[in-house]
Design a protein around this motif. Structure first.
Motif, PDB file in Angstrom:
ATOM      1  N   SER A 126      40.139  62.861  31.565  1.00  0.00           N
ATOM      2  CA  SER A 126      41.285  61.998  31.240  1.00  0.00           C
ATOM      3  C   SER A 126      41.304  60.763  32.131  1.00  0.00           C
ATOM      4  O   SER A 126      41.685  59.669  31.695  1.00  0.00           O
ATOM      5  N   PHE A 127      40.880  60.900  33.387  1.00  0.00           N
ATOM      6  CA  PHE A 127      40.776  59.734  34.260  1.00  0.00           C
ATOM      7  C   PHE A 127      39.706  58.779  33.760  1.00  0.00           C
ATOM      8  O   PHE A 127      39.857  57.549  33.839  1.00  0.00           O
ATOM      9  N   LEU A 128      38.602  59.314  33.262  1.00  0.00           N
ATOM     10  CA  LEU A 128      37.537  58.468  32.735  1.00  0.00           C
ATOM     11  C   LEU A 128      38.008  57.696  31.506  1.00  0.00           C
ATOM     12  O   LEU A 128      37.674  56.516  31.335  1.00  0.00           O
ATOM     13  N   VAL A 129      38.775  58.370  30.639  1.00  0.00           N
ATOM     14  CA  VAL A 129      39.326  57.682  29.473  1.00  0.00           C
ATOM     15  C   VAL A 129      40.269  56.565  29.911  1.00  0.00           C
ATOM     16  O   VAL A 129      40.228  55.443  29.381  1.00  0.00           O
ATOM     17  N   SER A 130      41.113  56.871  30.879  1.00  0.00           N
ATOM     18  CA  SER A 130      42.035  55.847  31.389  1.00  0.00           C
ATOM     19  C   SER A 130      41.272  54.659  31.963  1.00  0.00           C
ATOM     20  O   SER A 130      41.625  53.496  31.726  1.00  0.00           O
ATOM     21  N   ALA A 131      40.207  54.943  32.718  1.00  0.00           N
ATOM     22  CA  ALA A 131      39.407  53.858  33.290  1.00  0.00           C
ATOM     23  C   ALA A 131      38.747  53.025  32.192  1.00  0.00           C
ATOM     24  O   ALA A 131      38.684  51.791  32.286  1.00  0.00           O
ATOM     25  N   ALA A 132      38.263  53.688  31.162  1.00  0.00           N
ATOM     26  CA  ALA A 132      37.631  52.962  30.060  1.00  0.00           C
ATOM     27  C   ALA A 132      38.626  52.022  29.379  1.00  0.00           C
ATOM     28  O   ALA A 132      38.295  50.884  29.025  1.00  0.00           O
ATOM     29  N   LEU A 133      39.851  52.488  29.199  1.00  0.00           N
ATOM     30  CA  LEU A 133      40.876  51.631  28.590  1.00  0.00           C
ATOM     31  C   LEU A 133      41.231  50.464  29.500  1.00  0.00           C
ATOM     32  O   LEU A 133      41.484  49.345  29.032  1.00  0.00           O
ATOM     33  N   LEU A 134      41.235  50.705  30.810  1.00  0.00           N
ATOM     34  CA  LEU A 134      41.555  49.634  31.752  1.00  0.00           C
ATOM     35  C   LEU A 134      40.497  48.537  31.743  1.00  0.00           C
ATOM     36  O   LEU A 134      40.796  47.374  32.049  1.00  0.00           O
ATOM     37  N   THR A 135      39.256  48.875  31.420  1.00  0.00           N
ATOM     38  CA  THR A 135      38.221  47.845  31.367  1.00  0.00           C
ATOM     39  C   THR A 135      38.508  46.822  30.272  1.00  0.00           C
ATOM     40  O   THR A 135      38.028  45.688  30.328  1.00  0.00           O
ATOM     41  N   ARG A 136      39.274  47.209  29.280  1.00  0.00           N
ATOM     42  CA  ARG A 136      39.605  46.306  28.168  1.00  0.00           C
ATOM     43  C   ARG A 136      40.938  45.588  28.380  1.00  0.00           C
ATOM     44  O   ARG A 136      41.308  44.720  27.594  1.00  0.00           O
ATOM     45  N   LEU A 137      41.655  45.964  29.424  1.00  0.00           N
ATOM     46  CA  LEU A 137      42.981  45.398  29.662  1.00  0.00           C
ATOM     47  C   LEU A 137      42.879  43.995  30.235  1.00  0.00           C
ATOM     48  O   LEU A 137      42.117  43.749  31.178  1.00  0.00           O
ATOM     49  N   LYS A 138      43.661  43.080  29.699  1.00  0.00           N
ATOM     50  CA  LYS A 138      43.691  41.703  30.192  1.00  0.00           C
ATOM     51  C   LYS A 138      45.149  41.328  30.462  1.00  0.00           C
ATOM     52  O   LYS A 138      45.935  41.202  29.528  1.00  0.00           O
ATOM     53  N   VAL A 139      45.495  41.192  31.732  1.00  0.00           N
ATOM     54  CA  VAL A 139      46.847  40.798  32.121  1.00  0.00           C
ATOM     55  C   VAL A 139      46.760  39.738  33.220  1.00  0.00           C
ATOM     56  O   VAL A 139      45.768  39.650  33.946  1.00  0.00           O
ATOM     57  N   ARG A 140      47.818  38.968  33.333  1.00  0.00           N
ATOM     58  CA  ARG A 140      47.883  37.934  34.355  1.00  0.00           C
ATOM     59  C   ARG A 140      48.186  38.559  35.711  1.00  0.00           C
ATOM     60  O   ARG A 140      48.991  39.470  35.824  1.00  0.00           O
ATOM     61  N   HIS A 141      47.520  38.048  36.751  1.00  0.00           N
ATOM     62  CA  HIS A 141      47.802  38.509  38.109  1.00  0.00           C
ATOM     63  C   HIS A 141      48.137  37.314  38.978  1.00  0.00           C
ATOM     64  O   HIS A 141      47.404  36.316  38.996  1.00  0.00           O
ATOM     65  N   THR A 142      49.275  37.410  39.670  1.00  0.00           N
ATOM     66  CA  THR A 142      49.679  36.377  40.619  1.00  0.00           C
ATOM     67  C   THR A 142      49.459  36.919  42.023  1.00  0.00           C
ATOM     68  O   THR A 142      50.274  37.703  42.526  1.00  0.00           O
ATOM     69  N   PRO A 143      48.344  36.574  42.652  1.00  0.00           N
ATOM     70  CA  PRO A 143      48.040  37.175  43.953  1.00  0.00           C
ATOM     71  C   PRO A 143      49.014  36.742  45.028  1.00  0.00           C
ATOM     72  O   PRO A 143      49.541  35.634  45.002  1.00  0.00           O
TER      73      PRO A 143
END
Length: 460
Positions: A181-198
């Motif tokens: 389940s962690f691997l699936v979550s990581a795979a989905l995160l690779t496709r995630l695109k969000v703005r980051h304000t460092p």
């Protein structure tokens, strides 16, 4: 502005990925507690061995949470979440393979759980920033309620799935499932695109102090954290003393089972309610709902009839389920995005740290004075800490001078690059000037207000 101007959160690609990943990974996590207890008991026959393994996961998590908050603000939280998911996948798969062997050892399991605990300290503070980045202010309440409902639903099915796996294939397979389940979550995160304000780069000490100053500058936040910590400590007291009282004085072990099931449904009902009911002062309503936890404590203390005790526990956990998405939404809207991971980490730290104290003191107090006194004192503390927050100006203010937090409200609470935005300086706690806002992780979380906090939406 009507809701037609704001698409449903699940229509947003970024949130949809978060939603799927969080739900799948939580289902995997939900099978682990029962599997771990059975596996360690089978391997060692010792409850102290189980305590050692749990401590190996909890201690590094608590110690490193503030550092995890700093990293979550400095680095893209998506990247942090991705890396920590991969680390935790390796750790859980290692435990699963160890348990599938002929002679599983305690040391490898403890080391793997410690690695998982370290990773979770960096993962937990990223959950709220990711939601805030994926969903604009007007829809965050609905998004957080959806996440909470899905995660709580997954947790309902987790123990049953754990039972099937443990009894048919062995506890090792439960850990392999969690790792997957962690691997699936990581795979989905690779496709995630969000703005980051460092966040602005400073020394580690300066970053920690900046996060703490944000916490103490808002009276609603630091007073709520006190309430969350007390709630988590009280939950530990109930979970320690409740099973014995239920089985010996209320009709047997079935009463305790009924209480736990009622609690699970209560949390789910509360999260569903949060998505539909939008009070004018949401934080005030949610905080008062958290004070309902005094009810099952009193019911156990006076040995109330079993149906009354079960119902009171369900009602109390409904309050927790309602609080979590409301709390997460308020925090996401009231803090600058550059400090969100840090303030969330302090929330989790206080919430999680209180539980071990409750687990330790409850049996000692019960041995010395019986269970009635400690339960009543704990109930009074919960009522005072959570109910007393209603008198804090910031708690009453949120939602009272603007549109309440709801999917149709035209809020301007989305992320902003301007740290001087008045939304972020409205309230000063001990030593500042004006108002505002665990978990049960905040979350969680993940958790756990606390009991796991609170945050049922954050993996712990």
């Amino acid at each position: 502005m009507t809701s037609t101007h704001h698409p449903h959160p699940l229509r947003l690609p970024a949130f949809r990925l978060l939603f799927l990943g969080r739900t799948i990974s939580t289902l995997g996590d939900a099978v682990v507690p029962a599997a771990l207890a059975i596996a360690i008991t089978r391997a060692t026959g010792s409850s102290s061995a189980l305590a050692l393994v749990l401590g190996c996961a909890m201690v590094p998590r608590l110690l490193l949470l503030p550092l995890g908050g700093v990293v979550g603000d400095r680095v893209d939280p998506r990247l942090v979440a991705l890396v920590t998911d991969l680390v935790r996948a390796v750790a859980q798969i290692a435990v699963g393979l160890e348990l599938l062997g002929d002679h599983p050892g305690l040391a490898p399991i403890a080391v793997a759980e410690a690695v998982g605990g370290i990773a979770s300290a960096f993962a937990m503070p990223t959950a709220s920033p990711l939601v805030a980045a994926a969903v604009d202010g007007p829809q965050r309440m609905r998004a957080n309620a959806l996440l909470a409902s899905a995660v709580n639903g997954a947790r309902l099915g987790g123990p049953a799935l754990a039972g099937v796996l443990v009894l048919t294939a062995g506890p090792g397979w439960a850990f392999l499932l969690d790792g997957a389940s962690f691997l699936v979550s990581a795979a989905l995160l690779t496709r995630l695109k969000v703005r980051h304000t460092p966040a602005e780069r400073r020394s580690l000490r300066a970053d920690l102090l900046r996060g703490w100053s944000e916490v103490r500058s808002r009276d609603w936040y630091w007073t709520s954290l006190i309430g969350h910590a007390v709630w988590n400590g009280a939950a530990a007291v109930l979970l320690t003393l409740g099973p014995l009282i239920a089985s010996r004085r209320m009709g047997g072990e079935g009463v305790w089972i009924a209480m736990t099931q009622a609690a699970a449904f209560g949390v789910l009902a509360g999260s569903l309610l949060a998505g539909r009911y939008h009070p004018r002062r949401p934080l005030l309503a949610a905080t008062l709902g958290l004070a309902l936890y005094a009810l099952p404590l009193v019911a156990l203390a006076v040995t109330a009839p079993a149906p009354v005790t079960v119902a009171s526990y369900a009602l109390a956990m409904t309050g927790l389920g309602f609080l979590n998405p409301v709390w997460q939404t308020v925090v996401q809207q009231e803090f600058p995005p550059q400090v969100l991971a840090r303030v969330t980490s302090y929330d989790w730290l206080l919430s999680l740290a209180a539980a071990p104290l409750g687990y330790t003191l409850a049996p000692l107090a019960a041995d010395a004075w019986g269970s009635t006194g400690p339960l009543l004192v704990t109930a009074a503390l919960v009522a005072l800490a959570c109910g007393g927050a209603a008198f804090v100006p910031g708690v009453r203010r949120i939602g009272g001078t603007a549109a309440a937090i709801s999917p149709t409200a035209d809020l301007t609470g989305g992320p902003t690059d301007d740290p001087t935005d008045s939304r972020h300086s409205l309230e000063k706690g001990p030593g500042a000037a004006a108002p505002e806002v665990t978990g049960v992780s905040s979350a969680a979380q993940e958790a756990p207000v606390g009991a796991a906090r609170r945050d049922p939406t954050i993996r712990t």
